[in-house]
Design an enzyme around this catalytic site. Structure first.
Site, PDB file in Angstrom:
ATOM      1  NE  ARG A 138      -4.451  -1.220   0.144  1.00 20.20           N
ATOM      2  CZ  ARG A 138      -4.435  -2.348  -1.008  1.00 20.20           C
ATOM      3  NH1 ARG A 138      -3.679  -2.761  -1.667  1.00 20.20           N
ATOM      4  NH2 ARG A 138      -5.632  -2.732  -0.526  1.00 20.20           N
TER       5      ARG A 138
ATOM      6  CD  GLU B   8      -2.653   4.131  -5.450  1.00 21.39           C
ATOM      7  OE1 GLU B   8      -3.910   3.472  -5.449  1.00 21.39           O
ATOM      8  OE2 GLU B   8      -1.645   3.535  -4.934  1.00 21.39           O
TER       9      GLU B   8
ATOM     10  CG  HIS C 292      -3.225   0.187  -6.437  1.00 22.44           C
ATOM     11  ND1 HIS C 292      -3.390   0.744  -5.220  1.00 22.44           N
ATOM     12  CD2 HIS C 292      -3.300  -1.134  -6.186  1.00 22.44           C
ATOM     13  CE1 HIS C 292      -3.854   0.085  -4.317  1.00 22.44           C
ATOM     14  NE2 HIS C 292      -3.784  -1.137  -4.888  1.00 22.44           N
TER      15      HIS C 292
END
Length: 344
Positions: A239, A268, A287
């Site tokens: 993360r 993000e 991601h």
């Protein structure tokens, strides 16, 4: 009329079907009802929810507080950082995730980033495309062979363990820092238990696998990157918020470490002015490490299975706040000492 109502925010794509989730839910007469994907829209519909399918937005304490008969909040992901688990726990609501449905994909991605950063994959590709063929071999003559180098893990959960199995085939020595995993779990995979400082100071590759929790946010700071070897490559498929990104950028700019392979970021999507975009020694992905053709059907089926269990009065397979189960009306049905829930 449906027996149970499962509330979920409307998906960005209008008319989303819930076929995979309903495979398990149809038998108990449950229906999935969408609400507007806003705090106000969710709160207005919350009193009718027997369970919540959490997706597409953050679920804060105010939203969870509006749930009056909810038995379960289900997440179709490994991470549950978009749900206020503390608030759910205070109301006695189990929160479930999908901790094992796409582990192999993320491990593949972590290994891909490790190999690609080590062998300068993107740089080599650009050399060919830009007519700089002769520069390729001299660039690789400066780097050591992969076999015999050291891979260090920060956290040693399911993804790290799957990555270790892959890395062993490449002849890497491995170390791991995780005070919550017993040493025998590491040694069984050929991984040496180590302190955080030892992992940082001795590893040629440092692979980050911490989940995003209040305790782990900003875990890796400037002081940690300064401990790493100058030739070290940093890989993160965990993360983004677990790393102080400004410190990572500084470490790359000032040569404290040699490069990075990143699938996750502090913010993000990344902003256009993020310095990481312009670094030739960094490989980025959006991601998407968990993505594969199996990803969506598997996680959605798992959500349906978990909801069907709790709405039928049984413990879920996986629960991130398992203390609520003992005081709930749900009954334990699965072998407790085996590798089956709740997060055993």
């Amino acid at each position: 009329m449906a027996t149970f109502t499962i509330l979920t925010p409307a998906a960005p794509a209008a008319g989303m079907k819930y076929d995979y989730e309903l495979e398990a839910l149809a038998a108990i007469g449950a229906e999935i009802v969408e609400c507007p994907p806003t705090e106000e829209g969710f709160i207005a519909a919350a009193p009718n929810a027997d369970a919540v399918y959490a997706k597409g937005m953050k679920f804060n304490a105010k939203m969870i507080g509006a749930l009056t008969k909810c038995r379960h909040i289900a997440c179709g992901s490994v991470g549950v950082d978009y749900v206020d688990v503390i608030a759910a726990t205070a109301k006695g609501i189990p929160v479930t995730n999908c901790p094992d449905t796409f582990i192999e994909e993320v491990a593949d991605h972590a290994m891909m980033l490790l190999l690609a950063t080590h062998r300068r994959c993107i740089e080599q590709d650009r050399m060919v495309r830009e007519g700089r063929w002769s520069e390729g071999r001299p660039a690789l003559l400066k780097i050591p062979r992969l076999m015999g180098q050291t891979l260090g893990f920060i956290a040693f959960g399911r993804v790290a363990r799957a990555t270790a199995r892959r890395a062993a085939a490449f002849g890497l020595h491995m170390k791991a820092y995780d005070p919550f995993v017993e040493e025998l779990t590491m040694s069984a995979l050929g991984v040496e238990p180590a302190s955080l400082s030892e992992v940082l100071a001795t590893s040629d590759f440092v692979s980050m696998h911490l989940p995003d929790t209040p305790e782990s946010r900003g875990f890796l700071k400037e002081e940690h990157f300064r401990q790493m070897k100058k030739n070290a490559l940093f890989i993160n498929t965990g993360r983004g918020p677990t790393v102080n990104e400004a410190a990572l950028i500084k470490a790359l700019q000032e040569g404290w470490i040699a490069g990075a392979g990143l699938d996750v970021f502090e913010v993000e999507p990344t902003k256009a002015d993020n310095p990481l975009h312009r670094m030739t020694n960094v490989i980025l992905s959006p991601h998407n490490a968990s993505a594969s053709a199996r990803f969506d059907p598997a996680r959605r089926r798992r959500v349906g299975q978990e909801l069907a269990l709790t709405l039928s009065g049984k413990w879920p397979l996986s629960c991130v706040n398992p203390t609520v189960l003992a005081t709930s009306s749900l009954r334990r049905w699965q072998p407790y000492a085996m590798d089956r829930g709740p997060n055993s």
